[in-house]
Design a protein around this motif. Structure first.
Motif, PDB file in Angstrom:
ATOM      1  N   ALA A  66      -1.414  11.314   5.367  1.00 51.58           N
ATOM      2  CA  ALA A  66      -2.417  10.310   5.753  1.00 51.58           C
ATOM      3  C   ALA A  66      -3.839  10.841   5.664  1.00 51.58           C
ATOM      4  O   ALA A  66      -4.761  10.125   5.242  1.00 51.58           O
ATOM      5  N   GLU A  67      -4.057  12.100   6.055  1.00 52.33           N
ATOM      6  CA  GLU A  67      -5.419  12.618   6.104  1.00 52.33           C
ATOM      7  C   GLU A  67      -6.052  12.722   4.718  1.00 52.33           C
ATOM      8  O   GLU A  67      -7.260  12.821   4.585  1.00 52.33           O
ATOM      9  N   ARG A  68      -5.252  12.691   3.656  1.00 55.99           N
ATOM     10  CA  ARG A  68      -5.789  12.762   2.302  1.00 55.99           C
ATOM     11  C   ARG A  68      -5.974  11.363   1.702  1.00 55.99           C
ATOM     12  O   ARG A  68      -6.331  11.239   0.532  1.00 55.99           O
ATOM     13  N   LEU A  69      -5.737  10.325   2.485  1.00 54.60           N
ATOM     14  CA  LEU A  69      -5.838   8.952   1.997  1.00 54.60           C
ATOM     15  C   LEU A  69      -6.907   8.167   2.752  1.00 54.60           C
ATOM     16  O   LEU A  69      -6.819   6.936   2.872  1.00 54.60           O
ATOM     17  N   ASP A  70      -7.918   8.833   3.260  1.00 54.46           N
ATOM     18  CA  ASP A  70      -9.013   8.200   4.016  1.00 54.46           C
ATOM     19  C   ASP A  70      -8.508   7.483   5.261  1.00 54.46           C
ATOM     20  O   ASP A  70      -9.128   6.529   5.742  1.00 54.46           O
ATOM     21  N   TRP A  71      -7.371   7.892   5.801  1.00 49.02           N
ATOM     22  CA  TRP A  71      -6.785   7.239   6.973  1.00 49.02           C
ATOM     23  C   TRP A  71      -7.310   7.887   8.252  1.00 49.02           C
ATOM     24  O   TRP A  71      -7.281   9.106   8.384  1.00 49.02           O
ATOM     25  N   GLN A  72      -7.802   7.050   9.177  1.00 55.78           N
ATOM     26  CA  GLN A  72      -8.306   7.545  10.448  1.00 55.78           C
ATOM     27  C   GLN A  72      -7.560   6.859  11.590  1.00 55.78           C
ATOM     28  O   GLN A  72      -7.648   5.634  11.735  1.00 55.78           O
ATOM     29  N   VAL A 131      -5.577   4.111  -2.907  1.00 58.08           N
ATOM     30  CA  VAL A 131      -5.793   3.319  -1.695  1.00 58.08           C
ATOM     31  C   VAL A 131      -6.856   2.273  -2.006  1.00 58.08           C
ATOM     32  O   VAL A 131      -7.910   2.606  -2.574  1.00 58.08           O
ATOM     33  N   VAL A 132      -6.594   1.012  -1.655  1.00 55.75           N
ATOM     34  CA  VAL A 132      -7.602  -0.044  -1.682  1.00 55.75           C
ATOM     35  C   VAL A 132      -7.929  -0.343  -0.227  1.00 55.75           C
ATOM     36  O   VAL A 132      -7.127  -0.940   0.502  1.00 55.75           O
ATOM     37  N   HIS A 133      -9.093   0.076   0.229  1.00 54.09           N
ATOM     38  CA  HIS A 133      -9.392   0.121   1.650  1.00 54.09           C
ATOM     39  C   HIS A 133      -9.338  -1.240   2.337  1.00 54.09           C
ATOM     40  O   HIS A 133      -8.651  -1.400   3.354  1.00 54.09           O
ATOM     41  N   GLN A 134     -10.078  -2.203   1.814  1.00 50.23           N
ATOM     42  CA  GLN A 134     -10.215  -3.481   2.518  1.00 50.23           C
ATOM     43  C   GLN A 134      -8.893  -4.237   2.594  1.00 50.23           C
ATOM     44  O   GLN A 134      -8.585  -4.873   3.607  1.00 50.23           O
ATOM     45  N   GLN A 135      -8.091  -4.179   1.551  1.00 53.95           N
ATOM     46  CA  GLN A 135      -6.809  -4.888   1.539  1.00 53.95           C
ATOM     47  C   GLN A 135      -5.672  -4.065   2.147  1.00 53.95           C
ATOM     48  O   GLN A 135      -4.534  -4.525   2.193  1.00 53.95           O
ATOM     49  N   ARG A 136      -5.971  -2.841   2.584  1.00 56.63           N
ATOM     50  CA  ARG A 136      -4.975  -1.947   3.202  1.00 56.63           C
ATOM     51  C   ARG A 136      -3.773  -1.726   2.259  1.00 56.63           C
ATOM     52  O   ARG A 136      -2.620  -1.749   2.681  1.00 56.63           O
TER      53      ARG A 136
END
Length: 806
Positions: free
Chosen positions: A28-34, A147-152
């Protein structure tokens, strides 16, 4: 859909096993996940969110300018530039980071080695190696994780390519909206194309994996990657019962921004192929919907109603059609069009529309044009409906209004004087065999009804007074067809209606429970007089007798419609009190008690003659016509707290010393969404005289009703309902459901069992029990299997607002 079916999403247990094999996911930490931590919103469904960090370099002065940063730079033998260290390249919104980047001599392509990171407008791509065009949007990454951030959205691919037109093409790839570390579901395909500009993706040789187990296969599938509508196959709906298999495969057509269509072939093993469809459109001042379904020949002809013959519809066409259109020519001039028809009265019982649709009693036909002005309301319409009963006897067929013209107006003066004009002209017709209905019911024809009125209303802070006089004039031109009759075909009736309404309002300030209140005491007197007129030869086109209620104390009219005017000479009296909070003006409690004293018997009933009902054969009707006083009506509304409220009503006959009707409701509403409803109702047989004889209760009714919705968390809703018929010792309805709304999926499960009265409330001999189990899965960002029950849950459990899957 049809009843007694088990809805399931396990449509692909025997599906083709596509061989695509994407690489393992990154942590997760390598996928911009917080993760949220302590600052998680109370309605958060995910344990964290994707957050795109700031760009490492500022943008260039022009979109074409390329900026770079590195620890060292060298030139190669072929004229290429070699950048080493923490290399960053930025062009417009694209940014490449890698430990080693080679830029060719033409300065139009960058080749990255080692773990690379590519970012672009809310998109993250990590990979082992790749190349990036410096003069276009083209790029390619091997062993990619995106990863597409806004669409999760996230996934993995053996190769990811960004095409020059902005689309993304992935080979041996996966796609999911589940948070990192959770692979509850994912779409796996040998070839995936994501079009962020258009908002959809396509995949070939795709399989759906649930917990890494393949459950469904598509040779080709199109799916949305944002909230925009997209054409393509929707998830199928599958039903299984003891002797039937039911499969529906909808296909959605996004034809234009303002109209769309859905085509749904549906195979039912014991009925055949049912083709269904829906078309919707939205125009600047108009909107509409066309829907329907067609089965060429019913293979078995079975009906869900056990009272029907086993082969009632064998070999028959089964279909329905429903068209709705409404719009406006101006804000004051509007129109409505509606036409519905079905092949038979059991169509919706057997095939249904959705989980919550237990009864469709009729399909409407309407063409209406209306004008709403400051003074006048004008309306022209033709109206009818198909009554959905099987078999439908001649006398139960409805009348059509062909046409109906209405003109109403209101005038008021500053001194309290007002005038009203009510008028309607209608031609009534129905398609019946005149010899199969009673003589008076065989009449068709026109009716003109005029009802001018004049009155005066005096309103003061301490009370009001309103005398009112209306004159009802009705004229008929009737046709009995070939029937021999002595009835007059040109009937007229003129009836004066007078009333006097008045009341006082007393107020005082009081303190109760450490709160300041304003209490009112409001006594009221009402007198109404309507003389009797013989209406024994008058038809019954649209009239029904009204059930007694609190509002009936303060009106002179005993019937709805215009075919009957009931005689009355009564004095109604009552008193009400209200408690209003001084600080916010909110009404917390209102209590009213009232009764009518009848000064004469009421001889006009639905038969319209001047004879009282026979005491021996119809005691309740005789008693209602000759009683000196109405029931004492008690009505209470109490907002106990901001969350608890109750309503109570009681109709008590002081002469017979018995309760004619009572109902009690207790409601709880929690800001977080919890709901509780408790209800009790008792009603004396014959209390409600309205409706056809077969639709009136044939017994004293006593039932209990409890329903609830508990929002255990932002993800979990529990709902239930139980209605018990104490008179006949049976459960009328039982409902239990669970809704789970997770970060990447949603589940709805509901079980329901209910009693169908077969359109005859006067007896329970032909009642039967129906039941169904409902199951729906929603894979967020991909679609869902089954049909939503949100609207049905909302209707069944007052106050409940289902969580929307999103």
């Amino acid at each position: 859909m049809g009843k007694r079916l088990l809805w399931t999403a396990l449509a692909g247990l025997a599906a083709h096993h596509a061989q695509a094999a994407p690489p393992p996911s990154l942590p997760a930490e390598r996928l911009d996940w917080q993760p949220w931590g302590a600052d998680a919103p109370p309605d958060a469904l995910c344990r964290g969110r994707y957050v795109m960090p700031p760009y490492a370099l500022a943008p260039g002065e022009t979109p074409e300018q390329i900026l770079s940063s590195s620890e060292s730079a060298d030139y190669g033998e072929q004229g290429e530039t070699i950048l080493r260290g923490e290399v960053v390249l930025r062009r417009d919104t694209s940014q490449l980071q890698a430990p080693l980047v080679r830029v060719n001599a033409a300065r139009d392509t960058a080749f990255a080695e080692g773990p690379l990171t590519l970012r672009d407008r809310g998109l993250l791509v990590r990979g082992d190696s790749g190349q990036l065009a410096l003069d276009s949007d083209a790029a390619q990454v091997d062993t990619a994780h995106y990863v597409v951030h806004q669409q999760r959205v996230r996934g993995d691919a053996q190769r990811l390519a960004r095409l020059e037109d902005g689309r993304y093409r992935l080979r041996e790839a996966s796609y999911t909206t589940c948070e990192p570390g959770n692979d509850l579901w994912r779409l796996v395909s040998s070839d995936v194309v994501l079009d962020r500009e258009e908002g959809f993706g396509t995949a070939t040789h795709a399989r759906l994996e649930v917990g890494h187990v393949p459950v469904f296969y598509w040779p080709w599938v199109r799916f949305p990657i944002d909230d925009r509508r997209q054409s393509g196959f929707l998830w199928p709906t599958i039903g299984i019962s003891g002797d039937s298999f039911d499969y529906a495969q909808p296909y959605y057509l996004n034809l234009a921004p303002n109209y769309d269509a859905t085509i749904t072939p549906r195979w039912i093993s014991n009925h055949g192929l049912l083709m269904g469809g829906e078309f919707r459109y939205l125009l600047p001042t108009d909107e509409g919907r066309i829907e329907g379904a067609y089965l060429a020949s019913d293979k078995a002809g079975e009906s869900d109603n056990p009272n029907d013959p086993d082969d009632a519809f064998e070999g028959e066409e089964r279909w329905y059609f429903d068209y709705l259109h409404r719009g406006r020519f101006s804000p004051r001039l509007r129109y409505n069009l509606r036409y519905g028809a079905a092949s038979d009265g059991r169509y919706f019982d057997d095939f249904g529309r959705n989980f919550g649709e237990t009864e469709t009693e009729y399909l409407s036909r309407l063409a209406q044009l209306s004008y709403s002005g400051t003074t006048w309301y004008l309306e022209a319409k033709t109206q009818g409906y198909q009554r959905l009963e099987y078999p439908l006897v001649e006398r139960d067929k409805p009348f059509y209004r062909l046409p109906s013209l209405t003109a109403n107006a209101n005038w008021a003066q500053d001194n309290g004087l007002y005038q009203q004009w009510r008028s309607n002209a209608t031609y009534f017709w129905r398609d019946v065999d005149e010899t199969e209905v009673p003589l008076r019911e065989s009449a068709t024809g026109s009716r003109v009804h005029l009802a001018p009125a004049v009155g005066w209303r005096g309103d003061e802070s301490w009370g009001f007074l309103e005398p009112r006089f209306a004159l009802l004039y009705t004229a008929y031109d009737l046709d009995y067809g070939e029937r021999e009759t002595d009835f007059d075909t040109g009937l007229t009736r003129t009836v004066p209606v007078g009333s006097l309404d008045g009341g006082l309002i007393f107020e005082r300030d009081t303190d109760l429970f450490d709160t300041s209140w304003r209490q009112t005491l409001e006594p009221r007197l009402y007198y109404a007089y309507v003389p009797e007129r013989d209406q024994s030869e008058f038809p019954d086109f649209d009239t029904d007798e009204r059930a007694f209620s609190w509002s009936q104390l303060w009106t002179p009219y005993r019937f709805s419609g215009a075919d009957r005017v009931g005689d009355v000479n009564k004095l109604s009296y009552g008193v009400a009190t209200r408690f209003i909070e001084d600080d916010n003006g909110r009404e917390r409690l209102s209590l009213g008690v009232g009764q009518s004293a009848y000064l004469e018997d009421r001889v006009i009933g639905m038969e319209g003659d001047l004879d009282l009902p026979d005491r021996e054969s119809n005691y309740q009707a005789w008693y209602d016509a000759t009683r000196d006083r109405s029931p004492v009506v008690t009505q209470l509304d109490w907002q106990v707290t901001d969350r608890w409220s109750t309503r109570y009503e009681w109709f008590y006959d002081t002469h017979r010393e018995l309760t004619e009707r009572t109902a009690t409701y207790l409601r709880y509403r929690h800001p977080e969404g919890h709901v509780l409803n408790l209800g009790y109702r008792w009603q004396l047989q014959g209390f409600d005289p309205s409706g056809d004889a077969e639709d009136r209760l044939g017994y004293n009714r006593e039932d209990f009703d409890v329903s609830f919705a508990y929002r255990a968390s932002a993800s979990l809703d529990l709902i239930g309902r139980y209605t018990y018929d104490n008179t006949n010792d049976r459960a009328l309805e039982q409902l239990a459901g669970v809704q789970w709304n997770d970060c990447c999926y949603g589940v709805q499960v509901a079980w329901r069992e209910w009693v169908e009265d077969n359109d005859t409330a006067n007896t329970i001999d032909d009642d039967y029990t129906d039941r169904g189990i409902f199951l729906r899965f929603v894979f967020k960002g991909l679609g869902g299997v089954g049909q939503g029950t949100e609207s049905f849950f909302e209707e069944s459990i007052p106050g409940y607002r289902p969580t929307q899957f999103q």
